[in-house]
Design a protein around this motif. Sequence first.
Motif, PDB file in Angstrom:
ATOM      1  N   ARG A 150       0.834  -1.199   0.000  1.00 50.30           N
ATOM      2  CA  ARG A 150       0.000   0.000   0.000  1.00 50.30           C
ATOM      3  C   ARG A 150       0.872   1.253   0.000  1.00 50.30           C
ATOM      4  N   PRO A 151       0.548   2.236  -0.851  1.00 53.05           N
ATOM      5  CA  PRO A 151       1.320   3.478  -0.842  1.00 53.05           C
ATOM      6  C   PRO A 151       1.243   4.149   0.523  1.00 53.05           C
ATOM      7  N   GLU A 152       2.325   4.760   0.909  1.00 58.88           N
ATOM      8  CA  GLU A 152       2.339   5.445   2.192  1.00 58.88           C
ATOM      9  C   GLU A 152       1.406   6.648   2.144  1.00 58.88           C
ATOM     10  N   PRO A 153       0.624   6.873   3.198  1.00 55.98           N
ATOM     11  CA  PRO A 153      -0.234   8.055   3.237  1.00 55.98           C
ATOM     12  C   PRO A 153       0.613   9.316   3.171  1.00 55.98           C
ATOM     13  N   LYS A 154       0.067  10.329   2.536  1.00 51.58           N
ATOM     14  CA  LYS A 154       0.791  11.588   2.424  1.00 51.58           C
ATOM     15  C   LYS A 154       0.144  12.630   3.332  1.00 51.58           C
ATOM     16  N   GLY A 155       0.896  13.650   3.626  1.00 49.47           N
ATOM     17  CA  GLY A 155       0.362  14.704   4.476  1.00 49.47           C
ATOM     18  C   GLY A 155       0.921  14.645   5.876  1.00 49.47           C
ATOM     19  N   ASP A 156       0.667  15.679   6.633  1.00 52.06           N
ATOM     20  CA  ASP A 156       1.174  15.687   8.001  1.00 52.06           C
ATOM     21  C   ASP A 156       0.225  14.932   8.928  1.00 52.06           C
ATOM     22  N   LEU A 157       0.611  14.868  10.164  1.00 56.78           N
ATOM     23  CA  LEU A 157      -0.147  14.061  11.120  1.00 56.78           C
ATOM     24  C   LEU A 157      -1.603  14.523  11.228  1.00 56.78           C
ATOM     25  N   SER A 158      -1.824  15.818  11.142  1.00 60.22           N
ATOM     26  CA  SER A 158      -3.192  16.344  11.279  1.00 60.22           C
ATOM     27  C   SER A 158      -4.080  15.933  10.117  1.00 60.22           C
ATOM     28  N   GLN A 159      -3.458  15.525   9.000  1.00 65.59           N
ATOM     29  CA  GLN A 159      -4.237  15.057   7.858  1.00 65.59           C
ATOM     30  C   GLN A 159      -4.522  13.563   7.936  1.00 65.59           C
ATOM     31  N   ILE A 160      -3.828  12.881   8.809  1.00 67.82           N
ATOM     32  CA  ILE A 160      -3.993  11.430   8.929  1.00 67.82           C
ATOM     33  C   ILE A 160      -4.898  11.067  10.108  1.00 67.82           C
ATOM     34  N   LEU A 161      -4.682  11.734  11.237  1.00 72.33           N
ATOM     35  CA  LEU A 161      -5.446  11.420  12.446  1.00 72.33           C
ATOM     36  C   LEU A 161      -6.429  12.538  12.775  1.00 72.33           C
ATOM     37  N   THR A 162      -7.520  12.181  13.432  1.00 76.39           N
ATOM     38  CA  THR A 162      -8.454  13.198  13.920  1.00 76.39           C
ATOM     39  C   THR A 162      -7.810  13.956  15.086  1.00 76.39           C
ATOM     40  N   SER A 163      -8.437  15.053  15.476  1.00 78.77           N
ATOM     41  CA  SER A 163      -7.902  15.839  16.590  1.00 78.77           C
ATOM     42  C   SER A 163      -7.818  14.993  17.860  1.00 78.77           C
ATOM     43  N   ARG A 164      -8.866  14.209  18.108  1.00 81.60           N
ATOM     44  CA  ARG A 164      -8.871  13.358  19.300  1.00 81.60           C
ATOM     45  C   ARG A 164      -7.783  12.308  19.226  1.00 81.60           C
ATOM     46  N   GLU A 165      -7.613  11.692  18.053  1.00 79.67           N
ATOM     47  CA  GLU A 165      -6.575  10.670  17.895  1.00 79.67           C
ATOM     48  C   GLU A 165      -5.186  11.271  18.092  1.00 79.67           C
ATOM     49  N   GLN A 166      -5.006  12.532  17.655  1.00 74.15           N
ATOM     50  CA  GLN A 166      -3.718  13.194  17.876  1.00 74.15           C
ATOM     51  C   GLN A 166      -3.483  13.418  19.375  1.00 74.15           C
ATOM     52  N   GLU A 167      -4.543  13.772  20.090  1.00 72.20           N
ATOM     53  CA  GLU A 167      -4.402  13.941  21.539  1.00 72.20           C
ATOM     54  C   GLU A 167      -4.010  12.620  22.187  1.00 72.20           C
ATOM     55  N   VAL A 168      -4.674  11.558  21.756  1.00 69.42           N
ATOM     56  CA  VAL A 168      -4.422  10.240  22.349  1.00 69.42           C
ATOM     57  C   VAL A 168      -2.992   9.777  22.062  1.00 69.42           C
ATOM     58  N   VAL A 169      -2.556   9.907  20.802  1.00 63.01           N
ATOM     59  CA  VAL A 169      -1.226   9.402  20.467  1.00 63.01           C
ATOM     60  C   VAL A 169      -0.133  10.246  21.145  1.00 63.01           C
ATOM     61  N   GLU A 170      -0.417  11.514  21.376  1.00 60.04           N
ATOM     62  CA  GLU A 170       0.557  12.337  22.091  1.00 60.04           C
ATOM     63  C   GLU A 170       0.716  11.846  23.531  1.00 60.04           C
ATOM     64  N   LEU A 171      -0.394  11.490  24.140  1.00 59.83           N
ATOM     65  CA  LEU A 171      -0.335  10.972  25.515  1.00 59.83           C
ATOM     66  C   LEU A 171       0.286   9.569  25.543  1.00 59.83           C
ATOM     67  N   VAL A 172       0.031   8.792  24.499  1.00 57.36           N
ATOM     68  CA  VAL A 172       0.694   7.486  24.382  1.00 57.36           C
ATOM     69  C   VAL A 172       2.204   7.670  24.326  1.00 57.36           C
TER      70      VAL A 172
END
Length: 217
Positions: free
Chosen positions: A141-163
């Motif tokens: 599968r081609p790698e997704p393009k874009g920055d993290l905010s284009q890949i994950l939702t705002s909530r998912e970004q919060e979660v992964v930051e805490l992870v």
Amino acid sequence: MTAPRILIVDDHQLAREGLRAVLAADGLDVVGLACTGEEAVELAGSLVPDVVLMDVRLGDGIDGLEATRQVVALGLPIKVVMLTLHEMPGYVREALAAGAAGYVLKDTEIGDLRAAINQVMAGQSALPLDLVSAAMRAESRPEPKGDLSQILTSREQEVVELVSEGLTNKEIARKLDISPATVKVHVERLIGKLGVADRTQAAVVAVKLKSGQARPL
């Protein structure tokens, strides 16, 4: 013919007890139950079961993939079958790399699980073709393009930051005022979106993406 000796590893008591009852009714010999990866490795070494049915996610401590690596490293005649809810190509690849002999979904019929156990006991692999195909497709599968905010939702970004800060699901739940079950769903989704195998890899990739150093695996 002697029934295979089975060790069940699952962090949910009802799942452990329910599976033991089902397997016992089917004539299999369940010799042990473990609720953590560490306990799984210890019991595998002391009980030497024929087959370990290993969940992938095990709460705090090492996960089922790392536990599988450590069980295999014992060098004993033990076959590990991942028994999981997660139909994720990354997990399939990680499980095989860890030395698992099989990968079975928890919603499978008992007859199919019994067949998988018999297959690994006979020295064969027990891998559903659709999961293997999915893993192969994911590799190409081609790698997704874009920055993290284009890949994950705002909530998912919060979660992964805490992870990435090393917090557990319970600690993240308290921080974000949501339930641990909801955190678990977010973690599973972001792992899938980033194309990685576990939360540790997700945290590493997320940090790199955020700093513009890497793309998802």
